[in-house]
Design a protein around this motif. Sequence first.
Motif, PDB file in Angstrom:
ATOM      1  N   PRO A 297       0.810  -1.229   0.000  1.00  9.14           N
ATOM      2  CA  PRO A 297       0.000   0.000   0.000  1.00  9.14           C
ATOM      3  C   PRO A 297       0.842   1.277   0.000  1.00  9.14           C
ATOM      4  N   LEU A 298       2.159   1.138  -0.075  1.00 16.13           N
ATOM      5  CA  LEU A 298       3.033   2.295  -0.017  1.00 16.13           C
ATOM      6  C   LEU A 298       2.939   3.129  -1.295  1.00 16.13           C
ATOM      7  N   SER A 299       3.048   4.424  -1.152  1.00 16.80           N
ATOM      8  CA  SER A 299       3.042   5.319  -2.306  1.00 16.80           C
ATOM      9  C   SER A 299       4.375   5.225  -3.021  1.00 16.80           C
ATOM     10  N   PRO A 300       4.417   5.564  -4.326  1.00 15.80           N
ATOM     11  CA  PRO A 300       5.692   5.549  -5.054  1.00 15.80           C
ATOM     12  C   PRO A 300       6.764   6.408  -4.390  1.00 15.80           C
ATOM     13  N   ALA A 301       6.358   7.570  -3.850  1.00 14.30           N
ATOM     14  CA  ALA A 301       7.335   8.452  -3.200  1.00 14.30           C
ATOM     15  C   ALA A 301       7.954   7.780  -1.979  1.00 14.30           C
ATOM     16  N   LEU A 302       7.126   7.092  -1.196  1.00 15.36           N
ATOM     17  CA  LEU A 302       7.629   6.411  -0.007  1.00 15.36           C
ATOM     18  C   LEU A 302       8.528   5.236  -0.395  1.00 15.36           C
ATOM     19  N   ILE A 303       8.172   4.548  -1.471  1.00 16.52           N
ATOM     20  CA  ILE A 303       9.014   3.438  -1.947  1.00 16.52           C
ATOM     21  C   ILE A 303      10.393   3.959  -2.351  1.00 16.52           C
ATOM     22  N   LEU A 304      10.425   5.090  -3.044  1.00 15.70           N
ATOM     23  CA  LEU A 304      11.701   5.675  -3.443  1.00 15.70           C
ATOM     24  C   LEU A 304      12.515   6.082  -2.223  1.00 15.70           C
ATOM     25  N   LEU A 305      11.845   6.609  -1.212  1.00 15.05           N
ATOM     26  CA  LEU A 305      12.552   6.970   0.021  1.00 15.05           C
ATOM     27  C   LEU A 305      13.151   5.729   0.687  1.00 15.05           C
ATOM     28  N   LEU A 306      12.389   4.637   0.715  1.00  6.91           N
ATOM     29  CA  LEU A 306      12.881   3.395   1.317  1.00  6.91           C
ATOM     30  C   LEU A 306      14.078   2.843   0.535  1.00  6.91           C
ATOM     31  N   ILE A 307      14.008   2.936  -0.795  1.00  8.67           N
ATOM     32  CA  ILE A 307      15.125   2.470  -1.619  1.00  8.67           C
ATOM     33  C   ILE A 307      16.359   3.322  -1.351  1.00  8.67           C
ATOM     34  N   ASN A 308      16.165   4.628  -1.199  1.00 11.13           N
ATOM     35  CA  ASN A 308      17.286   5.509  -0.873  1.00 11.13           C
ATOM     36  C   ASN A 308      17.908   5.151   0.474  1.00 11.13           C
ATOM     37  N   VAL A 309      17.044   4.883   1.456  1.00  5.12           N
ATOM     38  CA  VAL A 309      17.545   4.494   2.779  1.00  5.12           C
ATOM     39  C   VAL A 309      18.350   3.204   2.678  1.00  5.12           C
TER      40      VAL A 309
ATOM     41  N   LEU B 156      16.328  -2.577  -9.906  1.00  2.00           N
ATOM     42  CA  LEU B 156      15.914  -1.994 -11.183  1.00  2.00           C
ATOM     43  C   LEU B 156      14.481  -2.382 -11.579  1.00  2.00           C
ATOM     44  N   PRO B 157      14.070  -3.669 -11.432  1.00  2.00           N
ATOM     45  CA  PRO B 157      12.669  -3.987 -11.754  1.00  2.00           C
ATOM     46  C   PRO B 157      11.664  -3.228 -10.888  1.00  2.00           C
ATOM     47  N   VAL B 158      12.038  -2.918  -9.651  1.00  2.00           N
ATOM     48  CA  VAL B 158      11.132  -2.184  -8.756  1.00  2.00           C
ATOM     49  C   VAL B 158      10.902  -0.776  -9.269  1.00  2.00           C
ATOM     50  N   VAL B 159      11.979  -0.061  -9.566  1.00  2.00           N
ATOM     51  CA  VAL B 159      11.827   1.339  -9.967  1.00  2.00           C
ATOM     52  C   VAL B 159      11.219   1.463 -11.361  1.00  2.00           C
ATOM     53  N   THR B 160      11.531   0.523 -12.248  1.00  2.00           N
ATOM     54  CA  THR B 160      10.921   0.598 -13.579  1.00  2.00           C
ATOM     55  C   THR B 160       9.430   0.310 -13.506  1.00  2.00           C
ATOM     56  N   SER B 161       9.017  -0.532 -12.559  1.00  2.00           N
ATOM     57  CA  SER B 161       7.580  -0.779 -12.373  1.00  2.00           C
ATOM     58  C   SER B 161       6.851   0.465 -11.871  1.00  2.00           C
ATOM     59  N   LEU B 162       7.612   1.376 -11.244  1.00  2.00           N
ATOM     60  CA  LEU B 162       7.035   2.642 -10.789  1.00  2.00           C
ATOM     61  C   LEU B 162       7.071   3.702 -11.871  1.00  2.00           C
ATOM     62  N   GLY B 163       7.612   3.350 -13.039  1.00  2.00           N
ATOM     63  CA  GLY B 163       7.681   4.292 -14.145  1.00  2.00           C
ATOM     64  C   GLY B 163       8.932   5.139 -14.171  1.00  2.00           C
ATOM     65  N   MET B 164       9.932   4.795 -13.358  1.00  2.00           N
ATOM     66  CA  MET B 164      11.178   5.580 -13.328  1.00  2.00           C
ATOM     67  C   MET B 164      12.091   5.178 -14.472  1.00  2.00           C
ATOM     68  N   ASP B 165      12.716   6.160 -15.078  1.00  2.00           N
ATOM     69  CA  ASP B 165      13.674   5.906 -16.145  1.00  2.00           C
ATOM     70  C   ASP B 165      14.916   5.224 -15.558  1.00  2.00           C
ATOM     71  N   PRO B 166      15.413   4.140 -16.175  1.00  2.00           N
ATOM     72  CA  PRO B 166      16.612   3.461 -15.655  1.00  2.00           C
ATOM     73  C   PRO B 166      17.834   4.368 -15.585  1.00  2.00           C
ATOM     74  N   ILE B 167      17.929   5.343 -16.491  1.00  5.99           N
ATOM     75  CA  ILE B 167      19.047   6.284 -16.447  1.00  5.99           C
ATOM     76  C   ILE B 167      18.958   7.134 -15.187  1.00  5.99           C
ATOM     77  N   HIS B 168      17.764   7.618 -14.887  1.00  6.76           N
ATOM     78  CA  HIS B 168      17.553   8.423 -13.677  1.00  6.76           C
ATOM     79  C   HIS B 168      17.905   7.604 -12.432  1.00  6.76           C
ATOM     80  N   PHE B 169      17.476   6.344 -12.406  1.00  5.13           N
ATOM     81  CA  PHE B 169      17.780   5.512 -11.243  1.00  5.13           C
ATOM     82  C   PHE B 169      19.281   5.275 -11.125  1.00  5.13           C
ATOM     83  N   GLY B 170      19.972   5.156 -12.254  1.00  6.46           N
ATOM     84  CA  GLY B 170      21.419   4.979 -12.209  1.00  6.46           C
ATOM     85  C   GLY B 170      22.109   6.156 -11.538  1.00  6.46           C
TER      86      GLY B 170
END
Length: 425
Positions: free
Chosen positions: A309-321, A344-358
């Motif tokens: 149930p986590l929001s995409p923003a919270l998921i990104l924060l958790l990945i950063n942590v 990588l599969p997690v962030v791409t499922s959220l619609g994030m560009d792989p370059i941005h995640f890199g």
Amino acid sequence: MVTLLFIILLVLFLINVPIAIALGLASVIIFALQGNIPLVTLPQRMFAALDSFPLMAAPFFILAGKLMEHGGISQRIVDFAKSLVGQLKGGLANVSIVSCMIFAALSGSASATTAAVGAILIAAMVKEGYSRPFASAVQAAGGTTGIVIPPSVPMVLYGVSAGVSVSALFIAGILPGLLIGLSLMLTASILSHLRGYGAATTGTSLAQMWRAFKRSFLAMLMPVIILGGIYGGIFTPTEASVVAVVYGFLIGWLVYKQLNLKVLRKILVESVVTSSVILFIIATASLFGMILTREQVPQSVASWFIDSPLSPALILLLINVLLLVVGTFMETIASIIILTPILLPVVTSLGMDPIHFGIIMVVNLSIGLITPPVGVCLFVASQVGKSKYETVVRAVLPFLLMMMINLLVITFIPEISLGLLKFTD
């Protein structure tokens, strides 16, 4: 089996087994217990992981960085940076960071950047009234730009692991690298003002700036040739790394005359050792990744995040942590090789560009370079600056906070990483 794999890996880490050996040994144990894959195929898998043309860029950029470090280029970069910002309040602190940013565009290595610039500037800062721990901390923080500003060895390895364009990663790293460098300069200026470090000097004349620029011109030309050649489609990042080696050798040998057979021997030995460690980690990590793929760990992790149930923003924060914690305890190269296939599969499922995640991953792990206990830049700066490690850790905390703010900005404003790519499409 995955749980057992991580338990074995954790135990090996706790008893100080080197990362490459720990990855390989844990993987071989699991394969032996499963018994469904002949162990004779594992060396073939390791070789296949290294049989990559883009991956060749890593050892060549490492060699190029060593040539820059020992070839007389560092002093000229420092002199040019001093002519630009040396007259500001806390000028030498800013000179240190600007020098690191310029050297980063030559070497692609944080430790090389920290050592090469720190060997010149830490002593100069102490002589001008800066505290030794602060001078070392400034150098350690500035050195982190070595892997964010292109060319960057970690970006090459992420590109290979994620199957994305290394050239695009280099372009995407330019603005984040500049943002981090400028914010570190702001932090250094504020702290210098509050503590009375480095009184402002008289302004540098245009004639002095021009002389410093002419003296450093050939050194400054290198990133123009390398990055311009990549972005202009003249050569690939791998070919660019070879051009960097040839250019660095010719400048250091024929022009600056700092290279001789004794120095070259030292450069080659250091480059071979560093490259061997990185490539060994990649080879054994391929076995580790093979188990994760067979057990569908990346897909399971991605599904868990998607179904949560986590929001995409919270998921990104958790990945950063997670990345910050991993970067605190694990070396940058190993972190990229291990975590990229999982996250990588997690962030791409959220619609994030792989370059941005890199870029997010590299910035995260650059913070780990100044985070104890495995802060490589902290160790290098404290050794070069002859400071106690714990005093440098305390002095680097304001810079660490600023880099975390930068991380949040880069994470949630994708245009900082992807903006320049729109002009190259």
